[in-house]
Design a protein around this motif. Structure first.
Motif, PDB file in Angstrom:
ATOM      1  N   LEU A 385     -58.143  34.243  10.523  1.00 25.12           N
ATOM      2  CA  LEU A 385     -57.414  35.125  11.228  1.00 25.12           C
ATOM      3  C   LEU A 385     -56.471  34.981  11.979  1.00 25.12           C
ATOM      4  N   MET A 386     -56.494  33.592  12.285  1.00 25.81           N
ATOM      5  CA  MET A 386     -55.238  33.371  13.566  1.00 25.81           C
ATOM      6  C   MET A 386     -54.324  32.412  12.919  1.00 25.81           C
ATOM      7  N   PHE A 387     -54.630  31.425  11.981  1.00 30.40           N
ATOM      8  CA  PHE A 387     -53.685  30.436  11.595  1.00 30.40           C
ATOM      9  C   PHE A 387     -53.499  30.567  10.271  1.00 30.40           C
ATOM     10  N   VAL A 388     -54.267  31.188   9.284  1.00 29.39           N
ATOM     11  CA  VAL A 388     -53.951  30.920   7.876  1.00 29.39           C
ATOM     12  C   VAL A 388     -53.461  32.419   7.526  1.00 29.39           C
ATOM     13  N   PHE A 389     -53.999  33.525   7.649  1.00 32.95           N
ATOM     14  CA  PHE A 389     -53.576  34.913   7.201  1.00 32.95           C
ATOM     15  C   PHE A 389     -52.112  35.371   7.617  1.00 32.95           C
ATOM     16  N   PRO A 390     -51.968  35.306   9.051  1.00 38.22           N
ATOM     17  CA  PRO A 390     -50.559  35.914   9.492  1.00 38.22           C
ATOM     18  C   PRO A 390     -49.305  35.253   8.855  1.00 38.22           C
ATOM     19  N   PRO A 391     -49.217  33.867   8.591  1.00 40.37           N
ATOM     20  CA  PRO A 391     -48.193  33.157   7.989  1.00 40.37           C
ATOM     21  C   PRO A 391     -48.198  33.603   6.525  1.00 40.37           C
ATOM     22  N   LEU A 392     -49.190  33.715   5.763  1.00 38.44           N
ATOM     23  CA  LEU A 392     -49.137  34.127   4.476  1.00 38.44           C
ATOM     24  C   LEU A 392     -48.793  35.493   4.116  1.00 38.44           C
ATOM     25  N   PHE A 393     -49.334  36.527   5.171  1.00 35.59           N
ATOM     26  CA  PHE A 393     -49.110  37.783   4.903  1.00 35.59           C
ATOM     27  C   PHE A 393     -47.520  37.886   5.239  1.00 35.59           C
ATOM     28  N   PHE A 394     -46.915  37.362   6.234  1.00 30.33           N
ATOM     29  CA  PHE A 394     -45.716  37.620   6.377  1.00 30.33           C
ATOM     30  C   PHE A 394     -44.839  37.338   5.500  1.00 30.33           C
ATOM     31  N   VAL A 395     -44.875  35.942   4.921  1.00 32.55           N
ATOM     32  CA  VAL A 395     -43.952  35.530   3.864  1.00 32.55           C
ATOM     33  C   VAL A 395     -44.281  36.340   2.678  1.00 32.55           C
ATOM     34  N   ARG A 396     -45.267  36.950   2.337  1.00 30.12           N
ATOM     35  CA  ARG A 396     -45.548  37.856   1.241  1.00 30.12           C
ATOM     36  C   ARG A 396     -44.835  39.109   1.223  1.00 30.12           C
ATOM     37  N   LEU A 397     -45.063  39.778   2.625  1.00 32.07           N
ATOM     38  CA  LEU A 397     -44.441  40.910   2.749  1.00 32.07           C
ATOM     39  C   LEU A 397     -42.838  41.101   2.843  1.00 32.07           C
ATOM     40  N   CYS A 398     -42.391  39.610   3.313  1.00 26.95           N
ATOM     41  CA  CYS A 398     -40.852  39.698   3.255  1.00 26.95           C
ATOM     42  C   CYS A 398     -40.336  39.449   1.858  1.00 26.95           C
ATOM     43  N   TYR A 399     -40.985  38.820   1.043  1.00 31.23           N
ATOM     44  CA  TYR A 399     -40.661  39.040  -0.539  1.00 31.23           C
ATOM     45  C   TYR A 399     -40.800  40.109  -1.002  1.00 31.23           C
ATOM     46  N   LYS A 400     -41.775  40.995  -0.620  1.00 31.06           N
ATOM     47  CA  LYS A 400     -41.923  42.431  -1.315  1.00 31.06           C
ATOM     48  C   LYS A 400     -40.806  43.176  -0.776  1.00 31.06           C
ATOM     49  N   LYS A 401     -40.483  43.034   0.538  1.00 29.14           N
ATOM     50  CA  LYS A 401     -39.369  43.758   1.113  1.00 29.14           C
ATOM     51  C   LYS A 401     -37.936  43.191   0.451  1.00 29.14           C
ATOM     52  N   THR A 402     -37.714  41.955   0.170  1.00 25.52           N
ATOM     53  CA  THR A 402     -36.524  41.623  -0.631  1.00 25.52           C
ATOM     54  C   THR A 402     -36.443  42.321  -2.005  1.00 25.52           C
ATOM     55  N   ARG A 403     -37.532  42.480  -2.810  1.00 25.82           N
ATOM     56  CA  ARG A 403     -37.481  43.100  -3.983  1.00 25.82           C
ATOM     57  C   ARG A 403     -37.022  44.419  -3.675  1.00 25.82           C
ATOM     58  N   LEU A 404     -37.881  45.240  -2.753  1.00 24.05           N
ATOM     59  CA  LEU A 404     -37.488  46.520  -2.547  1.00 24.05           C
ATOM     60  C   LEU A 404     -36.167  46.760  -2.366  1.00 24.05           C
ATOM     61  N   ARG A 405     -35.269  45.901  -1.651  1.00 30.43           N
ATOM     62  CA  ARG A 405     -33.936  46.031  -1.591  1.00 30.43           C
ATOM     63  C   ARG A 405     -33.142  45.921  -2.730  1.00 30.43           C
TER      64      ARG A 405
END
Length: 520
Positions: A385-405
């Motif tokens: 919850l502290m070290f693994v998921f937050p960085p992975l989720f952030f990179v993944r959502l940034c990628y989705k945001k780029t596709r949305l643009r």
């Protein structure tokens, strides 16, 4: 009753019968991700964070840091920096998720799981829910043990041993008295609880400092603390306990959802961390200078009887109870949703929450020491919850945001006719429309709510250093978690062999605790 009549002027604005221009606005059109009407302020969110950290960094963390010698300082700085970094990433994930899927706000009881599902699918979301529930439930067990031992310490020292009610009994009493507080709803309904808890934490820190400075009977610290070279086990234990005591991640998004402006959650994080770390650092420094390596896991056990010590013992019990009420709300809400219990106050809520509290008391009676549970929960549950998921989720959502643009740019070309003018036929346009549901009128209205979001897209674009840093955090955190889990389980098994918990022999468990106070 007068009915106001409207007409349209030459500019297209609605005009009332009295001649005053009236502009009709759809609230969703001017909505900004992160804003919530009537939510928590930044200041009160800081109080909630300090309340969640509680008194453990003041009364239980100094022993862990001192056991690492001078190397405890860089360890603390590194772990706190990583925890703060991943907490900030998690907060940004929620803002990104609201831009990508505005209706995600309807999942405000499970924001972390909603982010996980948006990023990687429903299975990852279910895994996050399980880890959060297990972490929140496991974190309550040390609270019960420490609070009950504080009550035994208080009565033992204030009566010079005449009153010897064991902490095993106090644990049951505290659990029963705590049930009505647990019946409250979300943190927004616990403002008085959080304010009281922060006042208690501050008073406890000041009283502990006074007890250390006034202690004239404890032996002087042994020399060589600065030259002490800790073992790998010392570092792993420190990692697990610090991960437990400063893990804000399971409750962070719940607080952010309840904030009036969730975009300012970073300010609240900095304020909460700074305040608690300052209290803990001062306590650790004073304890190291006065007791050295002889400090106890519960710093109160090594202090001579005094009025400040009696006050601290009572306040620690109070604060741990209040902190449990706030931190357990996410677990309670999830269980209630699974059982389809109404979200308003009802008898079913009281029964379910009381049952969970009493189950925690039962497990608290089954384990020998509170610090073992801290290390075990901190290493095995909070690591992902502290070290693994937050960085992975952030990179993944940034990628989705780029596709949305990119989808928006293509949609704008189609709507303005630029794409058709470039030579794309009607069949090809229809195929693209089928692949891009954002082109539908409903989705168009939904995503146009964030008319200014295009300005922020570049801020959340995936850059090479985002991926590199995320991979580094995930790798180091994962390796430390696996090593700490192995070490914590070994310590737990060894301690269970030599130290009897209350459930097996309450008399022996209480005697062991009293002897540790007498030895000090």
């Amino acid at each position: 009753m007068k009915i106001v009549k409207f007409s349209t002027d030459a500019n297209g604005y609605l005009e009332a019968s009295a001649g005053r221009p009236v502009t009709v606005m759809v609230s969703r059109q001017f909505y900004t991700p992160g804003e919530t009407a009537g939510g928590l302020s930044v200041f009160f969110t800081v109080l909630c964070i300090v309340d969640l950290f509680g008194v453990f960094p003041v009364v239980a963390l100094p022993k862990t840091i001192i056991s690492c010698g001078i190397y405890g300082i860089p360890l603390v700085v590194a772990l706190l920096a990583l925890q703060l970094y991943t907490a900030v990433l998690l907060g940004r994930c929620w803002l990104l998720a609201q831009e990508l899927q505005p209706d995600i706000r309807d999942k405000n009881r499970f924001p972390y799981a909603a982010i996980a599902e948006l990023a990687f699918g429903s299975r990852v979301g279910s895994l996050v829910i399980f880890l959060i529930d297990a972490t929140v439930f496991g974190a309550a067990i040390p609270n019960f043990i420490f609070a009950s031992q504080s009550m035994q310490l208080f009565w033992w020292k204030v009566s010079s041993g005449a009153v010897n009610v064991t902490y095993c009994v106090w644990m049951v009493i505290i659990g029963i008295l705590l049930c009505p507080i647990m019946w409250l709803g979300s943190p927004k309904e616990m403002k008085s609880v959080a304010v009281t808890s922060v006042c208690v934490v501050t008073t406890v820190a000041v009283c502990v400092w006074a007890c250390i400075l006034m202690d004239q009977t404890s032996p002087p610290p042994a020399a060589g603390l600065l030259s002490y070279v800790p073992s790998i086990r010392d570092f792993l234990v420190a990692y697990g306990i610090m991960a437990f005591q400063f893990d804000i991640h399971p409750m962070l998004l719940t607080l952010q959802v309840d904030m009036a402006d969730g975009r300012r959650v970073n300010s609240a994080l900095l304020g909460g961390f700074a305040y608690t770390v300052t209290l803990s650092a001062v306590t650790t420094l004073l304890a190291a200078l006065r007791y050295g390596s002889q400090v106890h896991s519960n710093i109160l056990q090594g202090m001579e009887p005094s009025f400040p010590l009696y006050l601290v013992a009572l306040l620690v019990t109070l604060q741990l109870c209040l902190s449990s009420a706030v931190s357990s709300s996410a677990l309670f809400q999830h269980v209630e949703d699974l059982l389809k219990i109404p979200r308003s106050f009802c008898i079913q809520r009281c029964v379910i929450r009381s049952t969970i509290v009493l189950l925690g008391i039962f497990l608290g009676e089954s384990v020998p020491r509170f610090d073992l549970i801290m290390g075990l929960v901190g290493s095995s549950l909070t690591g992902p919850l502290m070290f693994v998921f937050p960085p992975l989720f952030f990179v993944r959502l940034c990628y989705k945001k780029t596709r949305l643009r990119r989808h928006r740019l293509l949609r704008n070309k189609i709507r303005t006719g630029q794409w058709a003018a470039a030579g794309a036929g009607g069949g090809e346009q229809a195929a693209v429309r089928a692949r891009l549901p954002l082109l539908a009128e409903r989705q168009h209205l939904e995503y146009d709510t964030f008319a200014t979001a295009a300005v922020d897209v570049d801020e959340y674009s995936v850059r090479w250093y985002d991926v590199t840093l995320a991979a580094l955090v995930v790798t180091l955190g994962g390796a430390a978690t696996l090593a700490a889990v192995y070490s914590s389980w070994g310590d737990f098994v060894d301690s269970a062999t030599f130290t009897k918990p209350c459930l097996i022999n309450a008399t022996v468990a209480a005697r062991t605790f009293v002897e540790s106070m007498a030895d000090s």
